[in-house]
Design an enzyme around this catalytic site. Structure first.
Site, PDB file in Angstrom:
ATOM      1  N   GLU A 162       0.884  -1.185   0.000  1.00 20.70           N
ATOM      2  CA  GLU A 162       0.000   0.000   0.000  1.00 20.70           C
ATOM      3  C   GLU A 162       0.912   1.221   0.000  1.00 20.70           C
ATOM      4  OE1 GLU A 162      -3.316  -0.053  -0.073  1.00 20.70           O
ATOM      5  OE2 GLU A 162      -3.775  -2.128   0.423  1.00 20.70           O
ATOM      6  N   CYS A 164      -2.311   9.371   1.990  1.00 22.07           N
ATOM      7  CA  CYS A 164      -1.944   8.762   0.711  1.00 22.07           C
ATOM      8  C   CYS A 164      -2.927   9.178  -0.374  1.00 22.07           C
ATOM      9  CB  CYS A 164      -1.878   7.249   0.842  1.00 22.07           C
ATOM     10  SG  CYS A 164      -3.341   6.551   1.602  1.00 22.07           S
TER      11      CYS A 164
HETATM   12  P1  NAD Z   1       8.090   5.400   5.046  1.00 24.51           P
HETATM   13  O1  NAD Z   1       8.279   4.661   3.784  1.00 24.51           O
HETATM   14  O2  NAD Z   1       9.138   6.361   5.479  1.00 24.51           O
HETATM   15  O3  NAD Z   1       7.902   4.382   6.267  1.00 24.51           O
HETATM   16  C1  NAD Z   1       6.847   3.445   6.313  1.00 24.51           C
HETATM   17  C2  NAD Z   1       7.230   2.303   7.241  1.00 24.51           C
HETATM   18  O4  NAD Z   1       8.308   1.569   6.656  1.00 24.51           O
HETATM   19  C3  NAD Z   1       7.735   2.742   8.618  1.00 24.51           C
HETATM   20  O5  NAD Z   1       7.223   1.878   9.595  1.00 24.51           O
HETATM   21  C4  NAD Z   1       9.238   2.577   8.478  1.00 24.51           C
HETATM   22  O6  NAD Z   1       9.896   2.394   9.720  1.00 24.51           O
HETATM   23  C5  NAD Z   1       9.297   1.323   7.629  1.00 24.51           C
HETATM   24  N1  NAD Z   1      10.570   1.053   6.941  1.00 24.51           N
HETATM   25  C6  NAD Z   1      11.485   1.943   6.524  1.00 24.51           C
HETATM   26  N2  NAD Z   1      12.528   1.293   5.948  1.00 24.51           N
HETATM   27  C7  NAD Z   1      12.239  -0.031   5.996  1.00 24.51           C
HETATM   28  C8  NAD Z   1      12.919  -1.208   5.568  1.00 24.51           C
HETATM   29  N3  NAD Z   1      14.107  -1.145   4.978  1.00 24.51           N
HETATM   30  N4  NAD Z   1      12.320  -2.397   5.766  1.00 24.51           N
HETATM   31  C9  NAD Z   1      11.096  -2.463   6.354  1.00 24.51           C
HETATM   32  N5  NAD Z   1      10.425  -1.386   6.800  1.00 24.51           N
HETATM   33  C10 NAD Z   1      10.983  -0.187   6.612  1.00 24.51           C
HETATM   34  O7  NAD Z   1       6.671   6.153   4.931  1.00 24.51           O
HETATM   35  P2  NAD Z   1       6.045   7.249   5.893  1.00 24.51           P
HETATM   36  O8  NAD Z   1       6.736   8.549   5.699  1.00 24.51           O
HETATM   37  O9  NAD Z   1       5.878   6.720   7.277  1.00 24.51           O
HETATM   38  O10 NAD Z   1       4.570   7.335   5.281  1.00 24.51           O
HETATM   39  C11 NAD Z   1       4.243   8.091   4.169  1.00 24.51           C
HETATM   40  C12 NAD Z   1       4.104   7.248   2.923  1.00 24.51           C
HETATM   41  O11 NAD Z   1       3.192   6.185   3.134  1.00 24.51           O
HETATM   42  C13 NAD Z   1       3.534   8.050   1.770  1.00 24.51           C
HETATM   43  O12 NAD Z   1       4.213   7.710   0.592  1.00 24.51           O
HETATM   44  C14 NAD Z   1       2.090   7.606   1.719  1.00 24.51           C
HETATM   45  O13 NAD Z   1       1.473   7.780   0.465  1.00 24.51           O
HETATM   46  C15 NAD Z   1       2.223   6.167   2.083  1.00 24.51           C
HETATM   47  N6  NAD Z   1       0.957   5.632   2.565  1.00 24.51           N
HETATM   48  C16 NAD Z   1       0.257   4.802   1.739  1.00 24.51           C
HETATM   49  C17 NAD Z   1      -0.997   4.315   2.136  1.00 24.51           C
HETATM   50  C18 NAD Z   1      -1.795   3.426   1.243  1.00 24.51           C
HETATM   51  O14 NAD Z   1      -2.715   2.790   1.738  1.00 24.51           O
HETATM   52  N7  NAD Z   1      -1.497   3.320  -0.046  1.00 24.51           N
HETATM   53  C19 NAD Z   1      -1.506   4.670   3.390  1.00 24.51           C
HETATM   54  C20 NAD Z   1      -0.761   5.507   4.212  1.00 24.51           C
HETATM   55  C21 NAD Z   1       0.475   5.990   3.781  1.00 24.51           C
END
Ligand code: NAD
Length: 503
Positions: free
Chosen positions: A259, A293
């Site tokens: 997602e 998102c």
């Molecule tokens: P992010 O990618 O920085 O982090 C998301 C999660 O991934 C966090 O828990 C982070 O600790 C983890 N993470 C980071 N590196 C990782 C790795 N190497 N392995 C596993 N996990 C790892 O995103 P963010 O800034 O927290 O959130 C914003 C983003 O999320 C935006 O792009 C938004 O569009 C997206 N988002 C999408 C949806 C959807 O349903 N499509 C919903 C909410 C947010």
């Protein structure tokens, strides 16, 4: 009396749970973007903790999968009841921790309650098909079995609802869950895990069914997604990290629900209700300070109504009250942290450099904590590289169109494919937009904005949004193992396709 919210937010918390609370990784402070003040201290997970959690969740799965689905669903119902009781407290904690307006935080907790209600009914509906067999006296059927441990990695912007979407379905399906929340929202995750643990232990269920692992994504997150004991990884976050997660899970032939980021657009037709379009676009930009998102990032307006639309939009933008998100008359709270503000400022500068024209906002505000900005409206072409990206901030790019085909091409002309909308009263335009050659997004709305999806439908998007679906409809199928069985009651061996064996 100290409420549960205070207890979570004011003492040093342990960021690992698998039946017991413990954490042996580094300690860190948690600050509120509302005013920059510290609201808690947290012990994070180490590699050793990670191993313990995965082992405990794997063990718990062996018992949990044998509990009848309606009984599992009743426990999810009780989690929903506990959320109803603690709704205000949890919402306030979410607001303090990541800065979304209290109205939206209450909506987020309501979404958790809604998915628990949905999953409760699902407990008696996760049935398979019985299909006609080509062989006499044979039965052909499909069954759905529990899958295993589900690793749920979540983003900061919906710090609790995405866990609940996954937890409620996974639990009813007989899976156990390990939650790795965003490091930006650990206290909300601890609150939720405590709540679930209480319900599980009241029901005599191993609490490792809903485990927690708080730690850096690159270290702890990587361990979780690469472990073959984790059958399904449900990942919510940015496209960049999602690409890494998708490949890592696929490399070991695990399953992933991805997602990822969006780049939602609203098409405003001259045949639509302009006032409704204005309201939907405005909330679509400023809601959660542009950090959804599904945030409306582009508006594609038919040339004939562009002057009126822009006039109305800029008036709304000017009236935006920005400040403490706990105040009822405030429209927009802070962004999540200083880095998010920097990213927004860099995007506004890049748009300007690439030929965009700033029509409103895009400035930092000198308020305590340093995370407040004015929402920004920029006239820009769809092909600018900054417009093609998702900047997680309240920036709206405005662009004109002449005919519906051009509008749909612009809407689809980005790498992401999550949410989209059209405002029109013309049936032909609405049909065109929702038809096979219309919007290419997972969500396509008519006369409703791009944000605020209901849990009843499957949620997710196409292209770089990752293709995953969670929440309602038949999204539960991703959390189960499908098995096709033939049962032969004929008393003799018969091969399919009429093949005869002479023995
Ligand atoms: P992010 O990618 O920085 O982090 C998301 C999660 O991934 C966090 O828990 C982070 O600790 C983890 N993470 C980071 N590196 C990782 C790795 N190497 N392995 C596993 N996990 C790892 O995103 P963010 O800034 O927290 O959130 C914003 C983003 O999320 C935006 O792009 C938004 O569009 C997206 N988002 C999408 C949806 C959807 O349903 N499509 C919903 C909410 C947010």
């Amino acid at each position: 009396m100290i409420g549960m919210h205070e207890a979570v937010a004011d003492a040093t918390q342990l960021g690992v749970f698998f039946g017991t609370w413990q954490a042996s990784g580094p300690k860190r402070a948690v600050a509120s973007p509302i005013d920059g003040r510290e609201i808690g201290q947290l012990m994070t997970a180490s590699a050793v903790d990670c191993e313990r959690v995965i082992a405990a969740a794997s063990d718990a799965f062996l018992a949990w999968r044998t509990v009848p689905a309606p009984k599992r669903a009743d426990i999810v119902r009780q989690i929903g009841e506990a959320l109803r009781r603690d709704k205000e407290e949890l919402a306030l904690l979410v607001t303090r921790e990541m800065g979304k307006h209290i109205r939206e935080a209450l909506g987020e907790v309501q979404e958790m309650i809604d998915i628990c209600d949905f999953a409760t009914g699902l407990g008696r509906q996760i049935g398979g098909l019985t299909l006609p067999s080509e062989r006499a006296g044979h039965r052909l059927m499909e069954q759905w079995h529990p899958l295993g441990v589900v690793g749920v990695v979540t983003a900061f912007n919906f710090p609790v609802a995405v866990w609940a979407w996954n937890l409620a379905l996974a639990l009813v399906c007989g899976d156990t869950v390990i939650w790795k929340p965003s490091s930006k929202t650990p206290l909300s995750a601890i609150f939720c895990t405590r709540l679930a643990a209480r319900v599980l232990s009241e029901n005599g269920v191993p609490p490792a069914v809903a485990s927690l692992l708080i730690g850096p994504g690159r270290e702890i997150g990587d361990r979780l997604i690469e472990d073959p004991r984790v059958a399904l990884v449900s990942y919510t976050g940015s496209v960049a990290t999602g690409r890494h997660v998708g490949v890592a899970v696929q490399r070991r032939f695990g399953r992933a629900i991805l997602e990822l980021g969006g780049n939602a657009a609203v098409i405003v037709s001259e045949k639509g209700d302009l006032q409704q379009a204005l309201e939907a676009v405005y909330f679509g930009v400023i809601g959660t300070s542009g950090q959804r998102c599904t945030t409306t990032r582009r508006v594609i307006v038919q040339e004939s109504v562009m002057p009126r639309f822009l006039d109305g939009l800029l008036r709304l933008m000017e009236r935006t009250r920005i400040g403490d998100p706990r105040e009822p008359d405030v429209h927009m709270g802070p962004m999540v942290d200083g880095a998010a503000v920097e990213t927004m400022m860099a995007a506004v500068a890049a748009a300007d450099k690439q030929g965009g024209r700033v029509l409103h906002g895009g400035q930092r505000l000198p308020l305590p904590g340093g995370c407040y900005v004015t929402p920004c409206v920029i006239e820009a072409g769809n092909d600018l590289s900054i417009v093609q990206q998702e900047t997680f901030a309240p920036i709206l790019y405005v662009m004109p169109y002449t005919d519906i085909d051009q509008a749909i091409a612009l809407q689809n002309g980005v790498p992401q494919g999550l949410s989209s909308a059209i405002f029109t009263k013309d049936l032909m335009e609405a049909e065109r937009f929702t038809g096979p050659n219309g919007s290419d997004c997972g969500l396509a709305n008519v006369n409703a904005g791009t944000v605020g999806a209901e849990i009843g439908g499957a949620f997710g998007g196409e292209k770089e949004t990752g293709g995953g679906r969670e929440a309602g409809s038949d999204a539960w199928k991703a959390y189960m193992r499908r098995q096709t069985s033939v049962i032969n009651g004929s008393g003799r061996i018969e091969l399919a396709q009429g093949i005869r064996l002479s023995v």
